[in-house]
Design a protein around this motif. Structure first.
Motif, PDB file in Angstrom:
ATOM      1  N   LEU A  73     -46.681 -19.495  45.224  1.00  0.00           N
ATOM      2  CA  LEU A  73     -47.273 -20.822  45.411  1.00  0.00           C
ATOM      3  C   LEU A  73     -48.753 -20.830  45.032  1.00  0.00           C
ATOM      4  O   LEU A  73     -49.215 -21.732  44.316  1.00  0.00           O
ATOM      5  CB  LEU A  73     -47.078 -21.295  46.851  1.00  0.00           C
ATOM      6  CG  LEU A  73     -47.509 -22.724  47.142  1.00  0.00           C
ATOM      7  CD1 LEU A  73     -46.739 -23.717  46.278  1.00  0.00           C
ATOM      8  CD2 LEU A  73     -47.303 -23.037  48.621  1.00  0.00           C
ATOM      9  N   ARG A  74     -49.486 -19.842  45.478  1.00  0.00           N
ATOM     10  CA  ARG A  74     -50.905 -19.746  45.101  1.00  0.00           C
ATOM     11  C   ARG A  74     -51.060 -19.683  43.582  1.00  0.00           C
ATOM     12  O   ARG A  74     -51.947 -20.306  43.010  1.00  0.00           O
ATOM     13  CB  ARG A  74     -51.543 -18.507  45.715  1.00  0.00           C
ATOM     14  CG  ARG A  74     -51.840 -18.628  47.171  1.00  0.00           C
ATOM     15  CD  ARG A  74     -52.479 -17.359  47.690  1.00  0.00           C
ATOM     16  NE  ARG A  74     -52.886 -17.550  49.069  1.00  0.00           N
ATOM     17  CZ  ARG A  74     -53.187 -16.558  49.871  1.00  0.00           C
ATOM     18  NH1 ARG A  74     -53.139 -15.293  49.443  1.00  0.00           N
ATOM     19  NH2 ARG A  74     -53.551 -16.791  51.113  1.00  0.00           N
ATOM     20  N   SER A  75     -50.198 -18.906  42.946  1.00  0.00           N
ATOM     21  CA  SER A  75     -50.292 -18.739  41.496  1.00  0.00           C
ATOM     22  C   SER A  75     -49.979 -20.027  40.750  1.00  0.00           C
ATOM     23  O   SER A  75     -50.721 -20.421  39.843  1.00  0.00           O
ATOM     24  CB  SER A  75     -49.345 -17.629  41.029  1.00  0.00           C
ATOM     25  OG  SER A  75     -49.781 -16.383  41.513  1.00  0.00           O
ATOM     26  N   GLY A 112     -45.334 -16.897  48.933  1.00  0.00           N
ATOM     27  CA  GLY A 112     -46.692 -17.350  49.237  1.00  0.00           C
ATOM     28  C   GLY A 112     -47.614 -17.097  48.056  1.00  0.00           C
ATOM     29  O   GLY A 112     -48.412 -17.957  47.661  1.00  0.00           O
ATOM     30  N   VAL A 113     -47.496 -15.914  47.457  1.00  0.00           N
ATOM     31  CA  VAL A 113     -48.288 -15.593  46.267  1.00  0.00           C
ATOM     32  C   VAL A 113     -47.832 -16.456  45.089  1.00  0.00           C
ATOM     33  O   VAL A 113     -48.653 -16.927  44.295  1.00  0.00           O
ATOM     34  CB  VAL A 113     -48.207 -14.083  45.928  1.00  0.00           C
ATOM     35  CG1 VAL A 113     -49.012 -13.767  44.671  1.00  0.00           C
ATOM     36  CG2 VAL A 113     -48.694 -13.237  47.104  1.00  0.00           C
ATOM     37  N   LEU A 138     -50.157 -23.047  41.815  1.00  0.00           N
ATOM     38  CA  LEU A 138     -51.201 -24.038  42.103  1.00  0.00           C
ATOM     39  C   LEU A 138     -52.510 -23.705  41.394  1.00  0.00           C
ATOM     40  O   LEU A 138     -53.382 -24.569  41.267  1.00  0.00           O
ATOM     41  CB  LEU A 138     -51.420 -24.169  43.607  1.00  0.00           C
ATOM     42  CG  LEU A 138     -50.256 -24.815  44.368  1.00  0.00           C
ATOM     43  CD1 LEU A 138     -50.494 -24.739  45.871  1.00  0.00           C
ATOM     44  CD2 LEU A 138     -50.011 -26.245  43.921  1.00  0.00           C
ATOM     45  N   SER A 139     -52.630 -22.487  40.898  1.00  0.00           N
ATOM     46  CA  SER A 139     -53.793 -22.070  40.100  1.00  0.00           C
ATOM     47  C   SER A 139     -53.480 -22.129  38.611  1.00  0.00           C
ATOM     48  O   SER A 139     -54.172 -21.522  37.801  1.00  0.00           O
ATOM     49  CB  SER A 139     -54.211 -20.648  40.488  1.00  0.00           C
ATOM     50  OG  SER A 139     -54.601 -20.595  41.831  1.00  0.00           O
ATOM     51  N   ASN A 140     -52.400 -22.850  38.272  1.00  0.00           N
ATOM     52  CA  ASN A 140     -51.965 -23.039  36.882  1.00  0.00           C
ATOM     53  C   ASN A 140     -51.590 -21.745  36.175  1.00  0.00           C
ATOM     54  O   ASN A 140     -51.742 -21.622  34.969  1.00  0.00           O
ATOM     55  CB  ASN A 140     -53.016 -23.810  36.082  1.00  0.00           C
ATOM     56  CG  ASN A 140     -53.183 -25.211  36.623  1.00  0.00           C
ATOM     57  OD1 ASN A 140     -52.195 -25.882  36.921  1.00  0.00           O
ATOM     58  ND2 ASN A 140     -54.419 -25.649  36.779  1.00  0.00           N
ATOM     59  N   LYS A 141     -51.118 -20.777  36.932  1.00  0.00           N
ATOM     60  CA  LYS A 141     -50.638 -19.531  36.345  1.00  0.00           C
ATOM     61  C   LYS A 141     -49.141 -19.648  36.071  1.00  0.00           C
ATOM     62  O   LYS A 141     -48.446 -20.420  36.721  1.00  0.00           O
ATOM     63  CB  LYS A 141     -50.935 -18.353  37.270  1.00  0.00           C
ATOM     64  CG  LYS A 141     -52.427 -18.111  37.456  1.00  0.00           C
ATOM     65  CD  LYS A 141     -52.688 -16.905  38.313  1.00  0.00           C
ATOM     66  CE  LYS A 141     -54.167 -16.676  38.529  1.00  0.00           C
ATOM     67  NZ  LYS A 141     -54.908 -16.368  37.329  1.00  0.00           N
ATOM     68  N   GLU A 149     -49.468  -9.502  37.178  1.00  0.00           N
ATOM     69  CA  GLU A 149     -49.344  -9.113  38.584  1.00  0.00           C
ATOM     70  C   GLU A 149     -47.849  -9.026  38.862  1.00  0.00           C
ATOM     71  O   GLU A 149     -47.087  -9.919  38.491  1.00  0.00           O
ATOM     72  CB  GLU A 149     -49.986 -10.191  39.454  1.00  0.00           C
ATOM     73  CG  GLU A 149     -50.423  -9.738  40.794  1.00  0.00           C
ATOM     74  CD  GLU A 149     -51.780  -9.037  40.809  1.00  0.00           C
ATOM     75  OE1 GLU A 149     -52.127  -8.509  41.866  1.00  0.00           O
ATOM     76  OE2 GLU A 149     -52.492  -9.003  39.778  1.00  0.00           O
TER      77      GLU A 149
END
Length: 170
Positions: free
Chosen positions: A25-27, A22-23, A29-32, A129
Motif C-alpha cells: 500500500l505504501r508503495s 502494508g508495504v 501510494l508512492s506511485n511505485k 525491493e
C-alpha cells in the motif's frame, strides 16, 4: 542507485502477508510499480481487489489448492516453478519497484522449490525491493535477507473456533 533490500516476514504468528501488504500500500501510494506473486494461494481474499483501485499493482495467484494437509502433487511443483520463473523475469526486467513473493517460504518447506532456486532468483536483483513471506523461512534465505521479522503467536482467536473473517484475515 542502491540495490533493493530483501525482506523476510516469517514465524507462526498472524500478520506476514498483512505486513507485506502494508508495504504494498505504501508503495502504490508512492506511485511505485508493484508485483505480488502468491505462491500457494488460490482462493478469494480481500487483497486481490486492490488492483481494481490502482493501476500500478499486478497480483497473480499461482497456487493449485491447499496442499498443506496433503502431499504436494506435480501440479503444485509445476505451479511454484512457473511462479518463480515469472518472478525472476520481473526482477530482471526492473519494471517493478516492489515484488512480494507471498508464501514462498511454504513452497520451500514443502519442497516445491529449493532455497537455492529462490536465492538464484532474488540474487538477480538490481533496484527492486523484494519481500518473502511464509512460515518456516529457510536459514539460507534468512542469511541472505537484509531484514527479517518473525511473527510470534502469543494468542489467536482461531484456537477458540473463530475462522478467517473477510476484511480482517482474508
Amino acid at each position: 542507485m542502491k540495490n533493493g533490500m530483501i525482506h523476510v516476514y516469517t514465524g507462526n504468528g498472524k500478520g506476514k502477508t498483512t505486513a507485506a501488504f502494508g508495504v504494498v500500500l505504501r508503495s502504490i501510494l508512492s506511485n511505485k510499480e508493484v508485483f505480488v506473486a502468491q505462491f500457494v494461494k488460490n482462493r478469494d481474499s480481500s487483497e486481490l481487489s486492490i488492483s481494481n483501485y490502482f493501476d500500478n499493482i499486478d497480483i497473480v495467484q499461482y497456487g493449485e489448492g491447499f496442499f498443506i494437509r496433503r502431499s504436494p502433487e506435480t501440479k503444485d511443483i509445476n505451479a511454484a516453478k512457473k511462479a518463480l520463473a515469472d518472478v525472476k523475469e520481473k526482477i530482471i526486467s526492473q519494471k517493478y519497484d516492489l515484488i512480494v513473493m507471498d508464501e514462498i517460504n511454504i513452497a520451500i518447506k514443502f519442497n516445491l522449490l529449493t532455497a537455492e532456486e529462490v536465492l538464484d532468483a532474488i540474487n538477480s536483483n538490481g533496484k527492486t525491493e523484494i519481500i518473502l513471506t511464509g512460515r518456516w523461512a529457510d536459514e539460507k534465505i534468512i542469511e541472505r535477507a537484509d531484514l527479517v521479522t518473525e511473527m510470534k503467536e502469543i494468542k489467536h482467536y482461531y484456537s477458540k473456533g473463530v475462522l478467517s473473517r473477510k476484511g480482517i484475515d482474508k
